[in-house]
Design an enzyme around this catalytic site. Sequence first.
Site, PDB file in Angstrom:
ATOM      1  N   HIS A  82    -146.521 -36.005  21.066  1.00  0.00           N
ATOM      2  CA  HIS A  82    -146.823 -36.979  22.121  1.00  0.00           C
ATOM      3  C   HIS A  82    -148.323 -37.180  22.275  1.00  0.00           C
ATOM      4  O   HIS A  82    -149.109 -36.257  22.098  1.00  0.00           O
ATOM      5  CB  HIS A  82    -146.142 -36.628  23.444  1.00  0.00           C
ATOM      6  CG  HIS A  82    -146.661 -35.419  24.154  1.00  0.00           C
ATOM      7  ND1 HIS A  82    -147.656 -35.487  25.094  1.00  0.00           N
ATOM      8  CD2 HIS A  82    -146.303 -34.120  24.089  1.00  0.00           C
ATOM      9  CE1 HIS A  82    -147.880 -34.275  25.580  1.00  0.00           C
ATOM     10  NE2 HIS A  82    -147.085 -33.415  24.985  1.00  0.00           N
ATOM     11  N   ASP A  84    -149.587 -38.996  25.059  1.00  0.00           N
ATOM     12  CA  ASP A  84    -149.994 -39.113  26.459  1.00  0.00           C
ATOM     13  C   ASP A  84    -150.451 -37.738  26.943  1.00  0.00           C
ATOM     14  O   ASP A  84    -150.112 -36.711  26.351  1.00  0.00           O
ATOM     15  CB  ASP A  84    -148.850 -39.645  27.332  1.00  0.00           C
ATOM     16  CG  ASP A  84    -147.614 -38.763  27.316  1.00  0.00           C
ATOM     17  OD1 ASP A  84    -147.235 -38.289  26.227  1.00  0.00           O
ATOM     18  OD2 ASP A  84    -147.025 -38.512  28.392  1.00  0.00           O
ATOM     19  N   ASP A 115    -152.568 -29.991  24.334  1.00  0.00           N
ATOM     20  CA  ASP A 115    -151.304 -30.636  24.687  1.00  0.00           C
ATOM     21  C   ASP A 115    -151.477 -32.139  24.713  1.00  0.00           C
ATOM     22  O   ASP A 115    -151.851 -32.685  25.727  1.00  0.00           O
ATOM     23  CB  ASP A 115    -150.838 -30.111  26.047  1.00  0.00           C
ATOM     24  CG  ASP A 115    -149.539 -30.730  26.512  1.00  0.00           C
ATOM     25  OD1 ASP A 115    -148.795 -31.237  25.670  1.00  0.00           O
ATOM     26  OD2 ASP A 115    -149.282 -30.716  27.733  1.00  0.00           O
ATOM     27  N   GLU A 149    -144.300 -38.386  27.561  1.00  0.00           N
ATOM     28  CA  GLU A 149    -143.746 -37.029  27.600  1.00  0.00           C
ATOM     29  C   GLU A 149    -144.056 -36.354  28.924  1.00  0.00           C
ATOM     30  O   GLU A 149    -143.250 -35.601  29.449  1.00  0.00           O
ATOM     31  CB  GLU A 149    -144.329 -36.198  26.443  1.00  0.00           C
ATOM     32  CG  GLU A 149    -143.526 -34.945  26.117  1.00  0.00           C
ATOM     33  CD  GLU A 149    -143.881 -33.737  26.960  1.00  0.00           C
ATOM     34  OE1 GLU A 149    -143.097 -32.770  26.965  1.00  0.00           O
ATOM     35  OE2 GLU A 149    -144.943 -33.722  27.618  1.00  0.00           O
ATOM     36  N   GLU A 150    -145.233 -36.621  29.455  1.00  0.00           N
ATOM     37  CA  GLU A 150    -145.646 -35.929  30.686  1.00  0.00           C
ATOM     38  C   GLU A 150    -144.939 -36.498  31.912  1.00  0.00           C
ATOM     39  O   GLU A 150    -145.101 -35.973  33.006  1.00  0.00           O
ATOM     40  CB  GLU A 150    -147.170 -36.032  30.858  1.00  0.00           C
ATOM     41  CG  GLU A 150    -147.969 -35.403  29.718  1.00  0.00           C
ATOM     42  CD  GLU A 150    -147.787 -33.890  29.602  1.00  0.00           C
ATOM     43  OE1 GLU A 150    -147.095 -33.302  30.449  1.00  0.00           O
ATOM     44  OE2 GLU A 150    -148.334 -33.309  28.649  1.00  0.00           O
ATOM     45  N   ASP A 173    -145.443 -28.662  20.072  1.00  0.00           N
ATOM     46  CA  ASP A 173    -145.835 -28.902  21.476  1.00  0.00           C
ATOM     47  C   ASP A 173    -145.475 -27.703  22.336  1.00  0.00           C
ATOM     48  O   ASP A 173    -144.992 -27.839  23.449  1.00  0.00           O
ATOM     49  CB  ASP A 173    -145.106 -30.160  21.977  1.00  0.00           C
ATOM     50  CG  ASP A 173    -145.644 -30.622  23.329  1.00  0.00           C
ATOM     51  OD1 ASP A 173    -146.770 -30.228  23.686  1.00  0.00           O
ATOM     52  OD2 ASP A 173    -144.922 -31.361  24.020  1.00  0.00           O
ATOM     53  N   HIS A 415    -153.019 -28.809  30.874  1.00  0.00           N
ATOM     54  CA  HIS A 415    -152.837 -29.320  32.243  1.00  0.00           C
ATOM     55  C   HIS A 415    -153.914 -28.815  33.205  1.00  0.00           C
ATOM     56  O   HIS A 415    -153.942 -29.233  34.360  1.00  0.00           O
ATOM     57  CB  HIS A 415    -151.442 -28.983  32.818  1.00  0.00           C
ATOM     58  CG  HIS A 415    -150.316 -29.635  32.064  1.00  0.00           C
ATOM     59  ND1 HIS A 415    -149.085 -29.884  32.633  1.00  0.00           N
ATOM     60  CD2 HIS A 415    -150.227 -30.096  30.807  1.00  0.00           C
ATOM     61  CE1 HIS A 415    -148.296 -30.463  31.733  1.00  0.00           C
ATOM     62  NE2 HIS A 415    -148.973 -30.594  30.608  1.00  0.00           N
TER      63      HIS A 415
HETATM   64 ZN   LIG Z   1    -146.928 -31.380  25.637  1.00  0.00          ZN
END
Ligand SMILES: [Zn+2]
Length: 443
Positions: A82, A84, A115, A149-150, A173, A415
């Site tokens: 991903h 995003d 990520d 994805e997020e 991931d 994150h």
């Molecule tokens: Zn991820």
Amino acid sequence: MKKFIQEKHQEAALDDLKTILAYPSYLQEDDETPFGKDIQAVLEKTLEISEKLGFKTYIDPEGYYGYAEMGEGEELFAVLCHLDVVPPGNLKLWDSKPFEPTIKDGFIIARGSQDDKGPTIAAMYALKAVMDGGETLNKRVRFIFGVDEENLWRCLNRYNELEEKATMGFAPDSTFPVTYAEKGLLQIKLHSKETSSYRLEAGDAMNVVPEDATYEGQWVDDLESELKKNDYSYERHEQSITVKGKSVHSKNSPQGINAIVRLANVLTTKDDNKALLFLRDYVKEDARGLNIFGEVEDEASGILTCNAATLSINPEETILGIDIRYPVTVEKSFIGDKLKAAAEKAGLIYEEYDFIAPLYVPLDTPLVENLMAVYQKKTGDMQPPIVSGGATFARTMENCVAFGAQLPHAEATLHGPNERMALEDLYQAMDIYAEALYRLTCQ
Ligand SMILES: [Zn+2]
């Protein structure tokens, strides 16, 4: 074992990684694109890089996903990535700009480095290096780039409606080694239409055990003495009282303390709200939900967890949010039926809020065996494969697992502020992915 990755691959991968890290590709409202112009732009740029590496590419005309493919054959091997990211959060906590990739002390620092842009580029260059090594693919390898994805996975959901599904694959991931089981996720809202004299809002998110729950109203003194009796932690304020719990991710809810359940235990001495009674009599202070589901556990993935995550009481309506993670060999209908039956007995209306099917690829399949063998040979780390309550795109297709790219010694910075990946880890992930792709798609 062959050595596919050369210095030129490392250098080029780092260059391209910097390029895609510069896009602030978090979800934004936009009239022309489904997820915002930066997400659209990073998707286009990544496909452009893919073409440079020799892939054939396709972009969904509406911008929900794209993919890059190499090789010939009936079978389709997927690498589920991903592009995003989550927003940068508080900029004051960053030492550099989140979308100006910075190299410092051997790390590349930027939102998305761990990520999932770093792992994505590592896997792409891994295949490029295998091709440069003169190998021939015996199946098609398709890098599928999701861009939601997020949030709600609308990208891969749409892909699965319109496109060919893979016969095998992995999502870079997660952490190494292999995640072969991810519990089923079922989130439920229980409603009741009843009048209430007060308002109460507790719990921030469905995937977190609530840290505190505050009551404001006429019974503050009574609740305080009940809380004392139960030996619960709380904070007393003039007009209100806050029950204190311990917050953990929902998937680890047995390690937390649920403040909403504790508040319900004391508030039901005064109020017979149906959701509160349900919490006291059915959910209880038991993150395994034994009273509702019985003993639910399997050898492959462990116990069921049940978290009363959110509670909203207002003068017209009460809504209780429950997050359940259930073992991979259990049927969703079994879980749903049990909870529905209990809720109906308590006078509550059951509504499904979110569902993600479990992932389970048995340990003795060629996919898991090969990935584990490659990882162990390359690192010497013999830790067993992983079972997780989290969710990756590996769940969106049969016979897919999560595989890397975070190595066990690496700090999880995804994150958070100063998200970073060690260059050494990036290159080691490339090396592992190259050998894995060689074994699974060339031999
Ligand atoms: Zn991820």
